[in-house]
Write an enzyme that holds these catalytic residues in place. Structure first.
Site, PDB file in Angstrom:
ATOM      1  N   LYS A  83     -34.451  33.826  96.752  1.00  0.00           N
ATOM      2  CA  LYS A  83     -34.398  32.411  97.120  1.00  0.00           C
ATOM      3  C   LYS A  83     -33.082  32.179  97.881  1.00  0.00           C
ATOM      4  CE  LYS A  83     -33.709  27.866  96.864  1.00  0.00           C
ATOM      5  NZ  LYS A  83     -32.530  27.237  97.488  1.00  0.00           N
ATOM      6  N   GLY A 104     -22.761  31.325  93.699  1.00  0.00           N
ATOM      7  CA  GLY A 104     -22.626  29.921  94.082  1.00  0.00           C
ATOM      8  C   GLY A 104     -21.539  29.249  93.277  1.00  0.00           C
ATOM      9  N   SER A 105     -21.652  27.956  93.132  1.00  0.00           N
ATOM     10  CA  SER A 105     -20.611  27.182  92.458  1.00  0.00           C
ATOM     11  C   SER A 105     -20.662  27.394  90.950  1.00  0.00           C
ATOM     12  CB  SER A 105     -20.780  25.693  92.767  1.00  0.00           C
ATOM     13  OG  SER A 105     -21.931  25.174  92.111  1.00  0.00           O
ATOM     14  N   THR A 106     -19.521  27.189  90.305  1.00  0.00           N
ATOM     15  CA  THR A 106     -19.455  27.302  88.851  1.00  0.00           C
ATOM     16  C   THR A 106     -20.329  26.238  88.194  1.00  0.00           C
ATOM     17  OG1 THR A 106     -17.240  28.269  88.937  1.00  0.00           O
ATOM     18  CG2 THR A 106     -17.888  27.197  86.873  1.00  0.00           C
ATOM     19  N   GLY A 110     -23.748  27.474  88.343  1.00  0.00           N
ATOM     20  CA  GLY A 110     -23.806  28.659  87.488  1.00  0.00           C
ATOM     21  C   GLY A 110     -24.042  28.309  86.031  1.00  0.00           C
ATOM     22  N   GLU A 114     -21.761  35.186  90.089  1.00  0.00           N
ATOM     23  CA  GLU A 114     -20.547  35.271  90.908  1.00  0.00           C
ATOM     24  C   GLU A 114     -20.277  33.857  91.388  1.00  0.00           C
ATOM     25  OE1 GLU A 114     -18.163  35.000  93.716  1.00  0.00           O
ATOM     26  OE2 GLU A 114     -19.654  35.994  94.968  1.00  0.00           O
ATOM     27  N   CYS A 156     -15.597  32.201  98.528  1.00  0.00           N
ATOM     28  CA  CYS A 156     -15.267  32.040  97.107  1.00  0.00           C
ATOM     29  C   CYS A 156     -13.904  32.636  96.778  1.00  0.00           C
ATOM     30  CB  CYS A 156     -16.355  32.660  96.236  1.00  0.00           C
ATOM     31  SG  CYS A 156     -16.693  34.392  96.614  1.00  0.00           S
ATOM     32  N   GLU A 164     -11.407  23.719  93.661  1.00  0.00           N
ATOM     33  CA  GLU A 164     -11.970  24.472  94.779  1.00  0.00           C
ATOM     34  C   GLU A 164     -12.482  23.508  95.839  1.00  0.00           C
ATOM     35  OE1 GLU A 164     -14.750  28.367  95.444  1.00  0.00           O
ATOM     36  OE2 GLU A 164     -15.516  26.853  94.050  1.00  0.00           O
TER      37      GLU A 164
END
Length: 496
Positions: free
Chosen positions: A191, A244-246, A249, A266, A300, A399
């Site tokens: 995806k 992707g983003s935390t 995640g 990650e 990242c 971030e």
């Protein structure tokens, strides 16, 4: 210099609607919906692709399961390796085509896109060597019964893997995950990010051309809520790999608890980059600038926190301003431009919000800070540098995912290390010094998955990549990632 001419193959690809790839068949979404893909440099639509939903996810997972237990299971390790080598050759042959698609949908300069396309072939070639080297072992067991026993282990593929990848490196992130999936004998439902589905579609076309059996790799394009979410929570998915983003995640990890699927993540970072007073200041400042301005800061591992010894602060700030001013902003398809747009209007709005908040919270804007005046269209933002003496502004803590650098000064090494580690993230860190002893001492204390000394953002498929703390779970690349896609089975044989 004018923009490069699109290859005829790229123009033909863009003229055809992007479709889903399920069970070896290119097809429209079950709901018949499509969405437009934007060129972030012009804000114009360049293509339309199928917008999948939960029904398409179900079909893709079922196709992957059928391939895993059927034709793919009959392929020997050597055959899997041969297919991967064939895919690497196809990636090399279509490198320019892939690069142009990356720049069209992501916006990055064409030189950077060409580097990404070249790297993708090398990554697949690295993993092509792994299928024949995934080994078990024997163990000298001592059972309580005293009976003679043979104990050995075998490594088996996990099964159906959901791969959810981001938009900042749209081809690299696909092959980072597909490489170990295919090497270990797993199967995939891929995806891509809705901002950058085009190069993923072209990649899957090349996977089909390489001769992988139907259902081994399936592609579902669409929005995160309608495709990513049902994929993450699907009961017949054995593993999910996400970059992707935390924030997202966390949602992925929660969704995976339903059937306790394996998870590798990650995630984000706010990486500290440190300049010691004995460093080559000109080289260090250039490295720091490249570490934050590369890929428009949409990395990242971006070195977004720069800690500079007070004795060289003014010199470093002067060098950083020079590097920021040297960047030429404009469409990535023009080779004269060194910085492209941010990926979307939403990302531009987010970065501009940080630039405003940073100043409101006391950070001193050294350069940049807004849209470039000469570009009327496109999601462009100037490379920007803050000086935050108090280290309390949002630009020093959160971030941003844009070309925004925050500089802080320091005097004592022990205090510096504490400040550098004072973050919920731990993806990367770096330092610049001529003193080998200082390099190793500071590197040993930094809480990060990657530490770069006198360099930045060096990544190789033979070396593990991942983060500490809220920067993720597990490691990508190298032999470490093979563990993430295999199960270890222990077998006891009574020899009495």
């Amino acid at each position: 210099m004018s923009q490069i001419q699109l290859l005829p193959a790229v123009e033909k690809f863009l003229s055809q609607p992007g479709r889903l790839f399920i069970g070896g068949t290119w097809q429209d979404a079950a709901g018949g919906r499509r969405f437009a893909v934007e060129n972030p440099a012009s804000e114009s639509s360049v293509a339309e692709v199928a917008e999948g939903d939960e029904r398409d996810v179900d079909a893709a997972v079922a196709a992957a399961r059928a391939a895993f237990t059927g034709p793919w299971a009959q392929h020997s390790p050597a055959q899997r390796g041969l297919l991967l080598f064939r895919l690497a050759e196809l990636l090399d042959q279509h490198r320019e085509e892939l690069a142009q698609l990356i720049t069209l949908e992501n916006g990055k300069p064409i030189a950077n896109a060409r580097g990404e396309a070249a790297s993708a072939a090398n990554i697949i070639r690295y993993f092509a060597g792994w299928p024949t080297k995934i080994e078990g072992s024997t163990h000298p067991v001592s059972p309580a019964s005293g009976a003679p026993m043979l104990n050995y282990t075998v490594r088996e593929p996990v099964g159906v893997c959901a791969l959810i990848v981001p938009w900042n490196f749209p081809l690299t992130m696909c092959v980072w995950k597909l490489g170990p999936v295919l090497a270990t004998g797993c199967v995939a439902v891929l995806k891509p990010a809705e901002q950058t589905p085009l190069v993923a579609i072209r990649l899957v076309q090349l996977i089909e051309a390489a001769g992988f059996p139907a259902g081994v790799v399936n592609l579902v394009t669409g929005l995160g809520a309608h495709t990513g979410a049902p994929l993450a929570g699907h009961a017949d998915v054995d593993k999910i790999a996400f970059t992707g983003s935390t924030q997202v995640g966390r949602l992925i990890a929660q969704a995976a608890t339903g059937n306790m699927k394996k998870v590798s993540l990650e995630l984000g970072g706010k990486s500290p980059n440190i300049i010691l007073p004995d460093a080559d200041i000109v080289r260090a400042a250039k490295g720091a600038a490249d570490g934050i301005f590369y890929n428009q800061g949409q990395v990242c591992t971006a070195g977004s926190r720069l800690y500079v010894h007070a004795s060289v602060l003014d010199q470093v700030l002067e060098e950083l301003q020079r590097h920021a001013a040297a960047h030429v902003l404009g469409p990535g398809l023009d080779p004269a431009n060194s910085m492209g747009p941010l990926v979307s209007a939403r990302q531009l709005g987010s970065v501009r919000g940080y630039l405003q908040r940073g100043q409101e919270e006391g950070a001193e804007l050294i350069c940049g800070g807004d849209r470039p005046a000469h570009l009327e269209r496109g999601h462009f933002i100037q490379p920007s540098v803050f000086l935050d003496r108090a280290e309390r502004a949002c630009v020093a803590r959160e971030e941003i995912f844009g070309p925004v650098l925050t500089v802080m000064s320091w005097t004592e090494v022990d205090e510096l290390v504490l400040r550098a580690n004072d973050s919920p993230y731990g993806l990367a860190a770096g330092l610049w010094t001529r003193d080998l002893r200082s390099a190793h001492r500071v590197a040993a204390q930094l809480k990060a998955g990657s530490v770069w000394i006198n360099c930045w953002n060096v990544v190789d498929p033979a070396s593990p990549f991942g983060g500490y703390k809220q920067s993720g779970w597990g490691r990508e690349m190298s032999k470490n990632v093979i563990d993430a896609y295999t199960e270890t089975k222990s077998v006891f044989v009574d020899l009495a």
